[in-house]
Design a protein around this motif. Sequence first.
Motif, PDB file in Angstrom:
ATOM      1  N   LYS A   6      49.298  30.401  26.826  1.00  0.00           N
ATOM      2  CA  LYS A   6      48.739  31.747  26.731  1.00  0.00           C
ATOM      3  C   LYS A   6      47.516  31.835  27.630  1.00  0.00           C
ATOM      4  O   LYS A   6      46.726  30.892  27.696  1.00  0.00           O
ATOM      5  CB  LYS A   6      48.331  32.060  25.283  1.00  0.00           C
ATOM      6  CG  LYS A   6      47.598  33.397  25.129  1.00  0.00           C
ATOM      7  CD  LYS A   6      46.947  33.519  23.765  1.00  0.00           C
ATOM      8  CE  LYS A   6      46.091  34.793  23.691  1.00  0.00           C
ATOM      9  NZ  LYS A   6      45.366  34.909  22.409  1.00  0.00           N
ATOM     10  N   TRP A   7      47.384  32.971  28.321  1.00  0.00           N
ATOM     11  CA  TRP A   7      46.199  33.128  29.169  1.00  0.00           C
ATOM     12  C   TRP A   7      45.731  34.574  29.164  1.00  0.00           C
ATOM     13  O   TRP A   7      46.436  35.472  29.624  1.00  0.00           O
ATOM     14  CB  TRP A   7      46.466  32.670  30.595  1.00  0.00           C
ATOM     15  CG  TRP A   7      45.182  32.533  31.363  1.00  0.00           C
ATOM     16  CD1 TRP A   7      44.686  33.361  32.319  1.00  0.00           C
ATOM     17  CD2 TRP A   7      44.196  31.520  31.156  1.00  0.00           C
ATOM     18  NE1 TRP A   7      43.450  32.918  32.730  1.00  0.00           N
ATOM     19  CE2 TRP A   7      43.125  31.780  32.032  1.00  0.00           C
ATOM     20  CE3 TRP A   7      44.114  30.412  30.314  1.00  0.00           C
ATOM     21  CZ2 TRP A   7      41.992  30.982  32.099  1.00  0.00           C
ATOM     22  CZ3 TRP A   7      42.987  29.611  30.378  1.00  0.00           C
ATOM     23  CH2 TRP A   7      41.939  29.904  31.264  1.00  0.00           C
ATOM     24  N   VAL A  85      50.936  31.612  45.204  1.00  0.00           N
ATOM     25  CA  VAL A  85      50.510  31.142  43.883  1.00  0.00           C
ATOM     26  C   VAL A  85      51.310  31.792  42.755  1.00  0.00           C
ATOM     27  O   VAL A  85      51.793  31.092  41.854  1.00  0.00           O
ATOM     28  CB  VAL A  85      48.991  31.349  43.687  1.00  0.00           C
ATOM     29  CG1 VAL A  85      48.588  31.124  42.231  1.00  0.00           C
ATOM     30  CG2 VAL A  85      48.226  30.384  44.592  1.00  0.00           C
ATOM     31  N   PRO A  86      51.507  33.125  42.752  1.00  0.00           N
ATOM     32  CA  PRO A  86      52.318  33.714  41.686  1.00  0.00           C
ATOM     33  C   PRO A  86      53.809  33.333  41.767  1.00  0.00           C
ATOM     34  O   PRO A  86      54.548  33.584  40.820  1.00  0.00           O
ATOM     35  CB  PRO A  86      52.137  35.223  41.902  1.00  0.00           C
ATOM     36  CG  PRO A  86      50.860  35.360  42.640  1.00  0.00           C
ATOM     37  CD  PRO A  86      50.843  34.161  43.565  1.00  0.00           C
ATOM     38  N   GLY A 228      52.046  34.011  32.784  1.00  0.00           N
ATOM     39  CA  GLY A 228      51.742  35.429  32.930  1.00  0.00           C
ATOM     40  C   GLY A 228      51.250  35.841  34.291  1.00  0.00           C
ATOM     41  O   GLY A 228      50.794  36.979  34.472  1.00  0.00           O
ATOM     42  N   THR A 229      51.316  34.937  35.262  1.00  0.00           N
ATOM     43  CA  THR A 229      50.832  35.278  36.605  1.00  0.00           C
ATOM     44  C   THR A 229      51.965  35.340  37.631  1.00  0.00           C
ATOM     45  O   THR A 229      51.710  35.514  38.818  1.00  0.00           O
ATOM     46  CB  THR A 229      49.785  34.249  37.084  1.00  0.00           C
ATOM     47  OG1 THR A 229      50.371  32.940  37.086  1.00  0.00           O
ATOM     48  CG2 THR A 229      48.580  34.256  36.159  1.00  0.00           C
ATOM     49  N   LYS A 230      53.178  35.169  37.190  1.00  0.00           N
ATOM     50  CA  LYS A 230      54.313  35.202  38.106  1.00  0.00           C
ATOM     51  C   LYS A 230      54.476  36.596  38.713  1.00  0.00           C
ATOM     52  O   LYS A 230      54.355  37.615  38.031  1.00  0.00           O
ATOM     53  CB  LYS A 230      55.613  34.810  37.388  1.00  0.00           C
ATOM     54  CG  LYS A 230      55.690  33.342  36.986  1.00  0.00           C
ATOM     55  CD  LYS A 230      55.915  32.461  38.203  1.00  0.00           C
ATOM     56  CE  LYS A 230      56.120  31.007  37.827  1.00  0.00           C
ATOM     57  NZ  LYS A 230      56.314  30.146  39.002  1.00  0.00           N
ATOM     58  N   PRO A 365      44.935  42.475  37.940  1.00  0.00           N
ATOM     59  CA  PRO A 365      44.558  41.144  38.423  1.00  0.00           C
ATOM     60  C   PRO A 365      45.497  40.593  39.494  1.00  0.00           C
ATOM     61  O   PRO A 365      45.054  39.881  40.401  1.00  0.00           O
ATOM     62  CB  PRO A 365      44.604  40.281  37.156  1.00  0.00           C
ATOM     63  CG  PRO A 365      44.419  41.242  36.035  1.00  0.00           C
ATOM     64  CD  PRO A 365      45.098  42.503  36.475  1.00  0.00           C
ATOM     65  N   LYS A 366      46.792  40.892  39.382  1.00  0.00           N
ATOM     66  CA  LYS A 366      47.739  40.405  40.386  1.00  0.00           C
ATOM     67  C   LYS A 366      47.478  41.065  41.736  1.00  0.00           C
ATOM     68  O   LYS A 366      47.562  40.427  42.784  1.00  0.00           O
ATOM     69  CB  LYS A 366      49.178  40.650  39.926  1.00  0.00           C
ATOM     70  CG  LYS A 366      49.592  39.834  38.707  1.00  0.00           C
ATOM     71  CD  LYS A 366      51.016  40.121  38.287  1.00  0.00           C
ATOM     72  CE  LYS A 366      51.397  39.313  37.051  1.00  0.00           C
ATOM     73  NZ  LYS A 366      52.766  39.606  36.579  1.00  0.00           N
TER      74      LYS A 366
END
Length: 431
Positions: A6-7, A85-86, A228-230, A365-366
């Motif tokens: 979780k983030w 990165v994502p 959650g950053t994909k 944020p993305k």
Amino acid sequence: MARITKWDPEDEQFWEREGKRHASRNLWVSVPALLLAFAVWQIWSVVAASLNDVGFNFTNSQLFTLAALPGLTGATFRLFYTFVVPIFGGKNWTIFSTATLLIPSIGIGIAVQNPETSFTTMAILAALCGLGGGNFASSMANISFFYPRKAKGTALGLNAGIGNLGVSAVQFLAPLVITIGIFGAVVGGPQILPDGSQVWMQNAAFIWVIPIVLTVIAAIFWMDNLPGTKASVKEQAVILKKKHTWIMTWLYVMCFGSFIGYSAAFPLLIRTEFPEVNAIQFAFLGPLVGAAIRPVGGWISDKIGGAIVTFYDIIVMIAATIGVVYFYNAGNFTGFLIMFLILFVTTGIANGSTFRMIPVIFDNPKHGAAVIGWTSAIGAYGAYVIPEIFGWSIDTTGTANLALYIFIAYYVVSLVITWYYYSRKNAEVQC
């Protein structure tokens, strides 16, 4: 180490309970990885200034090109590294991208030992140093995911600022390590200078090999891929349709393009324009002060706003560049050096303040991470363009004045843009 499931750094309780601890651990592995990337990226800013002393026979134009090529390829790599990165995960990409730094480090160490090595081979090796330049985009995008908005300026400033110290590290350490056979005969024998003294030029590259290996190991054990950053390239590429992406790109070229471009050109500029001065003795100071002040720029911007810091910083930047022109034409090296150091300081502060502006302008944020990567990619072209402009100005007019006038004009336009869009009373975005 347990995998993060979780983030949500904007959740204050989560952040204090565990988020801050994970973020700090990843930041402090990211920092040395980025420092090494910058060191490898800028090896040629030192090596190019000394090649002819050990038997090579390159022209001034060729030497400026060798110093500039890593900037061209590094910026181009950043265009791709912006979005990785994502897709692959921050940990995975840090491991891979840091490991690739071994390619130019080992290659340069071998090539500089033979004065018969062709310019083409040297140019290819210089281009491969761009692998180090590319890492900045992915590193900054990755760290931006770890921190809440209130702390992004400081965190990104630390990552970039200490990472940027790689430029001054290579410019300070390389001249020292080439005077000592620290690796014995393992990496080759010495080269002979015109005065009969010995140097080991290969050490300027080989000195980074062991730290690179150790940092890769640290990333394997202590970094994380965040949930959650994909995001696909298509999802991230929407930033290219946004006006403020391009405005912030212009502004980041103004500050980081100047920082990295001056870093690449400074040793050769001193060498060609003040031949009586030992360029290597002073060249590292500019990148040192510019990198060291960057976290301060981010921290101040967290407190009072990135736009206002950027606006007043550009005013000082313009004044410092005018000062460089004045003392350059007066043939006063002390004044020239002081003005250039002030100029480096202003680039560092604006590097921090502009990267504080981006997460405020872009709520998602993305998108913010993608814009950070994209602006850093375009800004990095300064590492190629600025040395080339200096070389062109000197070749065509006999002085660096024209180049400096071009840079002043760019800064004036940047001042107007910052005021109009971000820092005036009724600006479109208050940041």
